[in-house]
Scaffold this active site. Structure first.
Site, PDB file in Angstrom:
ATOM      1  N   ASN A   1      -3.956   2.228  -5.509  1.00 29.60           N
ATOM      2  CA  ASN A   1      -5.037   1.276  -5.351  1.00 29.60           C
ATOM      3  C   ASN A   1      -5.016   0.669  -3.952  1.00 29.60           C
ATOM      4  O   ASN A   1      -4.089   0.902  -3.170  1.00 29.60           O
ATOM      5  CB  ASN A   1      -4.960   0.196  -6.435  1.00 29.60           C
ATOM      6  CG  ASN A   1      -6.324  -0.335  -6.826  1.00 29.60           C
ATOM      7  OD1 ASN A   1      -7.225  -0.438  -6.004  1.00 29.60           O
ATOM      8  ND2 ASN A   1      -6.475  -0.678  -8.097  1.00 29.60           N
TER       9      ASN A   1
ATOM     10  N   HIS B   1      17.316  -1.680   7.411  1.00 39.23           N
ATOM     11  CA  HIS B   1      17.753  -1.999   8.766  1.00 39.23           C
ATOM     12  C   HIS B   1      19.243  -2.331   8.799  1.00 39.23           C
ATOM     13  O   HIS B   1      19.841  -2.676   7.776  1.00 39.23           O
ATOM     14  CB  HIS B   1      16.929  -3.164   9.322  1.00 39.23           C
ATOM     15  CG  HIS B   1      15.479  -2.828   9.414  1.00 39.23           C
ATOM     16  ND1 HIS B   1      14.958  -2.038  10.407  1.00 39.23           N
ATOM     17  CD2 HIS B   1      14.428  -3.135   8.610  1.00 39.23           C
ATOM     18  CE1 HIS B   1      13.670  -1.893  10.232  1.00 39.23           C
ATOM     19  NE2 HIS B   1      13.316  -2.547   9.136  1.00 39.23           N
TER      20      HIS B   1
ATOM     21  N   GLY C   1       0.435  -4.446  -9.502  1.00 37.25           N
ATOM     22  CA  GLY C   1       0.030  -4.940  -8.193  1.00 37.25           C
ATOM     23  C   GLY C   1       1.086  -5.783  -7.512  1.00 37.25           C
ATOM     24  O   GLY C   1       1.793  -6.571  -8.148  1.00 37.25           O
TER      25      GLY C   1
ATOM     26  N   THR D   1      15.069  -3.475  -7.196  1.00 33.44           N
ATOM     27  CA  THR D   1      16.277  -3.304  -6.393  1.00 33.44           C
ATOM     28  C   THR D   1      17.284  -2.360  -7.053  1.00 33.44           C
ATOM     29  O   THR D   1      18.318  -2.065  -6.465  1.00 33.44           O
ATOM     30  CB  THR D   1      16.958  -4.662  -6.154  1.00 33.44           C
ATOM     31  OG1 THR D   1      17.329  -5.227  -7.420  1.00 33.44           O
ATOM     32  CG2 THR D   1      16.041  -5.625  -5.412  1.00 33.44           C
TER      33      THR D   1
END
Length: 185
Positions: A85, A115, A142, A165
Site C-alpha cells: 500500500n 548501522h 499499517g 524485532t
C-alpha cells in the site's frame, strides 16, 4: 584480495555505504522510484516500468501503490499477488522476500541495514545488511516496522504500528513495540 563494498554487502559483512558503486546503484533506484511515484496511475499500472525492471522478481499480480521508496530494488522479491500500500519503504541492502498473497498496509517500513554501534563506524558509513523474509499470505498492518534479520511466517499477522524485532512464527499475530504474540493459529 580487494573485495568491493557491494560484495561485502551481499555477503552480510560490514561494508561502507559511502562507496561510489553503491551510490550509483542507489541513484538508479531513486530514478526508478521517481518514475513509479510520478506516473499517472493508468500509465503506471501495477508497478512503474523502470521499477518493475529494477526489482529482483515480480510475481504476476504484484502491485505497489505510490508513493514507494527502496534503496536498491534488485534485492526485492515479490510473490504472486503481493500488495504494497501507499508509503511503503524497503531499505533493501539485503534480500527482502515477500511471499505470495501477502499484504503490506500503508507506510510499512522494512530496514535491512544495521548501522555500526560505534560513532566512528557510523561516521565512516559502516553498515551490515540482514535479510528479511515474509511468508505467503501474511498481513503486515499499517506503519509496522520490520528490522533486518527477521523472518515472518506464512499466514502471520503483524498489527498496525508494531515494531518487529524477533521472528514471527507462521499463523501468529503480533502487536506492539516490541511486537509480542497475542494469538497463534
Amino acid at each position: 584480495m580487494n573485495t568491493s563494498e557491494r560484495t561485502k554487502m551481499a555477503a552480510g559483512e560490514w561494508y561502507t555505504c559511502l562507496d561510489p558503486e553503491l551510490e550509483a546503484l542507489r541513484v538508479m533506484a531513486r530514478d526508478a522510484v521517481f518514475e513509479h511515484n510520478s506516473l499517472p496511475p493508468r500509465q503506471r499500472g501495477d508497478i512503474g516500468p523502470a521499477l518493475k525492471s529494477l526489482l529482483g522478481v515480480v510475481g504476476p499480480g504484484a502491485r505497489i501503490e505510490a508513493p514507494f521508496h527502496c534503496a536498491y530494488g534488485f534485492n526485492i522479491v515479490l510473490g504472486d499477488g503481493v500488495f504494497l500500500n501507499a508509503g511503503c519503504t524497503i531499505l533493501d541492502t539485503a534480500p527482502v522476500r515477500i511471499g505470495k498473497g501477502t499484504l503490506l498496509g500503508p507506510n510499512v517500513q522494512i530496514y535491512c541495514a544495521e548501522h555500526h554501534k560505534e560513532a566512528a563506524g557510523r561516521q565512516a558509513g559502516l553498515e551490515i545488511a540482514k535479510p528479511v523474509e515474509i511468508g505467503d499470505n501474511a498481513w503486515i498492518g499499517g506503519s509496522a516496522i520490520i528490522l533486518g534479520g527477521i523472518s515472518i511466517g506464512d499466514g502471520a499477522i503483524v498489527g498496525a504500528g508494531a515494531v518487529v524485532t524477533r521472528d514471527v512464527p507462521p499463523n501468529t499475530t503480533v502487536v506492539g513495540n516490541p511486537a509480542q504474540s497475542v494469538r497463534r493459529g
